[in-house]
Design a protein around this motif. Structure first.
Motif, mmCIF file in Angstrom:
data_model
loop_
_atom_site.group_PDB
_atom_site.id
_atom_site.type_symbol
_atom_site.label_atom_id
_atom_site.label_comp_id
_atom_site.label_asym_id
_atom_site.label_seq_id
_atom_site.Cartn_x
_atom_site.Cartn_y
_atom_site.Cartn_z
ATOM 1 N N LEU A 145 -7.319 -4.642 2.380
ATOM 2 C CA LEU A 145 -6.145 -4.720 3.251
ATOM 3 C C LEU A 145 -6.485 -5.387 4.582
ATOM 4 O O LEU A 145 -5.729 -6.233 5.076
ATOM 5 C CB LEU A 145 -5.578 -3.320 3.502
ATOM 6 C CG LEU A 145 -4.646 -2.739 2.439
ATOM 7 C CD1 LEU A 145 -4.249 -1.318 2.822
ATOM 8 C CD2 LEU A 145 -3.405 -3.602 2.278
ATOM 9 N N LEU A 146 -7.614 -5.014 5.161
ATOM 10 C CA LEU A 146 -7.996 -5.614 6.439
ATOM 11 C C LEU A 146 -8.281 -7.101 6.293
ATOM 12 O O LEU A 146 -7.912 -7.906 7.142
ATOM 13 C CB LEU A 146 -9.228 -4.888 7.004
ATOM 14 C CG LEU A 146 -9.020 -3.417 7.394
ATOM 15 C CD1 LEU A 146 -10.345 -2.790 7.797
ATOM 16 C CD2 LEU A 146 -8.006 -3.301 8.530
ATOM 17 N N PRO A 154 -0.669 -1.902 -5.777
ATOM 18 C CA PRO A 154 0.714 -1.418 -5.843
ATOM 19 C C PRO A 154 1.224 -1.142 -4.436
ATOM 20 O O PRO A 154 0.462 -0.725 -3.551
ATOM 21 C CB PRO A 154 0.605 -0.124 -6.665
ATOM 22 C CG PRO A 154 -0.686 -0.260 -7.418
ATOM 23 C CD PRO A 154 -1.594 -1.056 -6.547
ATOM 24 N N LYS A 155 2.510 -1.355 -4.232
ATOM 25 C CA LYS A 155 3.065 -1.199 -2.884
ATOM 26 C C LYS A 155 2.863 0.216 -2.352
ATOM 27 O O LYS A 155 2.573 0.416 -1.164
ATOM 28 C CB LYS A 155 4.548 -1.565 -2.880
ATOM 29 C CG LYS A 155 5.148 -1.607 -1.482
ATOM 30 C CD LYS A 155 6.613 -1.972 -1.494
ATOM 31 C CE LYS A 155 6.821 -3.423 -1.859
ATOM 32 N NZ LYS A 155 8.247 -3.831 -1.684
ATOM 33 N N THR A 156 2.977 1.230 -3.230
ATOM 34 C CA THR A 156 2.783 2.613 -2.772
ATOM 35 C C THR A 156 1.345 2.836 -2.314
ATOM 36 O O THR A 156 1.101 3.531 -1.316
ATOM 37 C CB THR A 156 3.131 3.602 -3.896
ATOM 38 O OG1 THR A 156 2.365 3.262 -5.072
ATOM 39 C CG2 THR A 156 4.608 3.548 -4.218
ATOM 40 N N THR A 157 0.381 2.251 -3.032
ATOM 41 C CA THR A 157 -1.030 2.384 -2.643
ATOM 42 C C THR A 157 -1.297 1.656 -1.336
ATOM 43 O O THR A 157 -1.978 2.184 -0.440
ATOM 44 C CB THR A 157 -1.939 1.824 -3.747
ATOM 45 O OG1 THR A 157 -1.670 2.514 -4.969
ATOM 46 C CG2 THR A 157 -3.405 1.989 -3.380
ATOM 47 N N ALA A 158 -0.762 0.450 -1.218
ATOM 48 C CA ALA A 158 -0.942 -0.309 0.021
ATOM 49 C C ALA A 158 -0.341 0.443 1.201
ATOM 50 O O ALA A 158 -0.932 0.486 2.292
ATOM 51 C CB ALA A 158 -0.304 -1.689 -0.121
ATOM 52 N N HIS A 159 0.821 1.053 0.998
ATOM 53 C CA HIS A 159 1.479 1.812 2.072
ATOM 54 C C HIS A 159 0.621 3.002 2.494
ATOM 55 O O HIS A 159 0.420 3.259 3.689
ATOM 56 C CB HIS A 159 2.846 2.281 1.577
ATOM 57 C CG HIS A 159 3.636 3.024 2.609
ATOM 58 N ND1 HIS A 159 3.702 4.402 2.656
ATOM 59 C CD2 HIS A 159 4.376 2.573 3.655
ATOM 60 C CE1 HIS A 159 4.449 4.773 3.676
ATOM 61 N NE2 HIS A 159 4.880 3.687 4.293
ATOM 62 N N ARG A 160 0.089 3.729 1.523
ATOM 63 C CA ARG A 160 -0.724 4.913 1.835
ATOM 64 C C ARG A 160 -1.991 4.529 2.595
ATOM 65 O O ARG A 160 -2.338 5.161 3.604
ATOM 66 C CB ARG A 160 -1.075 5.646 0.535
ATOM 67 C CG ARG A 160 -2.030 6.826 0.709
ATOM 68 C CD ARG A 160 -2.140 7.621 -0.580
ATOM 69 N NE ARG A 160 -2.457 6.779 -1.721
ATOM 70 C CZ ARG A 160 -3.690 6.362 -2.011
ATOM 71 N NH1 ARG A 160 -4.706 6.717 -1.240
ATOM 72 N NH2 ARG A 160 -3.907 5.623 -3.079
ATOM 73 N N ILE A 161 -2.681 3.489 2.126
ATOM 74 C CA ILE A 161 -3.933 3.107 2.781
ATOM 75 C C ILE A 161 -3.666 2.487 4.148
ATOM 76 O O ILE A 161 -4.396 2.740 5.112
ATOM 77 C CB ILE A 161 -4.724 2.142 1.875
ATOM 78 C CG1 ILE A 161 -5.138 2.866 0.591
ATOM 79 C CG2 ILE A 161 -5.951 1.600 2.597
ATOM 80 C CD1 ILE A 161 -5.844 1.989 -0.408
ATOM 81 N N ALA A 162 -2.607 1.681 4.251
ATOM 82 C CA ALA A 162 -2.269 1.077 5.544
ATOM 83 C C ALA A 162 -1.972 2.154 6.581
ATOM 84 O O ALA A 162 -2.407 2.065 7.744
ATOM 85 C CB ALA A 162 -1.086 0.131 5.391
ATOM 86 N N ASN A 163 -1.260 3.178 6.197
ATOM 87 C CA ASN A 163 -0.961 4.259 7.139
ATOM 88 C C ASN A 163 -2.221 5.022 7.539
ATOM 89 O O ASN A 163 -2.344 5.473 8.690
ATOM 90 C CB ASN A 163 0.062 5.218 6.534
ATOM 91 C CG ASN A 163 1.458 4.618 6.514
ATOM 92 O OD1 ASN A 163 1.741 3.672 7.245
ATOM 93 N ND2 ASN A 163 2.327 5.153 5.672
ATOM 94 N N ALA A 164 -3.164 5.167 6.593
ATOM 95 C CA ALA A 164 -4.441 5.789 6.945
ATOM 96 C C ALA A 164 -5.197 4.932 7.949
ATOM 97 O O ALA A 164 -5.814 5.452 8.893
ATOM 98 C CB ALA A 164 -5.275 6.011 5.681
#
Length: 256
Positions: A15-16, A38-48
């Motif tokens: 992501l970075l 997956p968008k849900t995985t990207a969302h979870r990791i981005a928020n972390a």
């Protein structure tokens, strides 16, 4: 458990690294597309990553956070390198009043560690922390000339994208330019990465003879004559190489 953590770490790094040098903000959908997550995985990791101050969130998506900048400043070897290099870069700028770069080879790219330009600097695709292919810039070509044979084979054997009408895309012609760079100690760019831009670069000498660090000066075709700045750019590169040798810091620390 460790395997799961490595997977999460790898996704976070992906992501970075999805942010390019020209990207200020990326939306979640674009982050997912670039990483293949997956968008849900990207969302979870981005928020972390936001919670850990490595990303910031705004109404348009995500952007790299100042926390990454703080971590970069703690990389002591790179910080020392820039501290030692800056007087030579500033002196070269004062001699030429044109745009000055410090770059390091990273794989088949050059990464710009520093850039100094005045009010009349030429339009250039380079920026601090950005990267360009080795084959189409002066600083990249001089680093490619001093790279190992496996890197040269990879670049010369791969596709050479024509970025401008002047980009050298014939492997034989590029090979001859690299041989000339080894003989003369400098490499040139004539509008190969950007129309209207000329550049000359010299490698920062290394004790073992193979460096991954170089200095360049560039300017517009309307006023800049790179051949007239060969001695100045060589002197800056040699001076920095001598300083690094005294400090026992390998030129191009961190290059791949």
């Amino acid at each position: 458990m460790e395997e799961e953590q490595d997977t999460v770490l790898g996704r976070a790094v992906a992501l970075l690294r999805a942010f390019g040098s020209d990207d200020h903000v990326l939306g979640l959908a674009e982050l997912a597309r670039r990483t293949g997550l997956p968008k849900t995985t990207a969302h979870r990791i981005a928020n972390a990553l936001v919670r850990h101050r490595l990303l910031d969130r705004d109404p348009y998506g995500y952007r790299l956070s100042g926390g990454l900048f703080e971590l970069g400043l703690r990389a002591s070897t790179e910080r020392t390198l820039l501290e030692l290099a800056m007087p030579f870069l500033q002196d070269l700028y004062e001699r030429t009043h044109e745009t000055v770069h410090l770059g390091v080879r990273d794989g088949t790219d050059v990464v710009y560690l520093a850039k100094i330009g005045g009010h009349r600097q030429a339009a250039s695709p380079s920026r601090t922390g950005g990267r360009m292919p080795l084959y189409c810039t002066a600083i990249g070509k001089v680093l490619l000339a001093h790279a190992g044979p496996e890197v040269r084979r990879q670049v010369l054997g791969g596709p050479l994208e024509r970025r401008t009408p002047h980009t050298v895309v014939a492997a034989g012609m590029l090979r001859r330019q690299l041989e000339t760079a080894l003989e003369t100690g400098v490499a040139f760019e004539h509008e190969e990465s950007t129309a209207g831009l000329l550049c000359v670069a010299a490698p920062v000498p290394a004790p073992e003879g193979r460096t991954s660090l170089a200095i360049s000066v560039s300017g517009p075709t309307t006023r800049f004559r790179p051949e007239g700045h060969v001695d100045a750019v060589r002197a800056a590169a040699t001076g920095l190489g001598n300083q690094l040798a005294r400090r026992r810091i390998p030129p191009g620390t961190g290059a791949l």
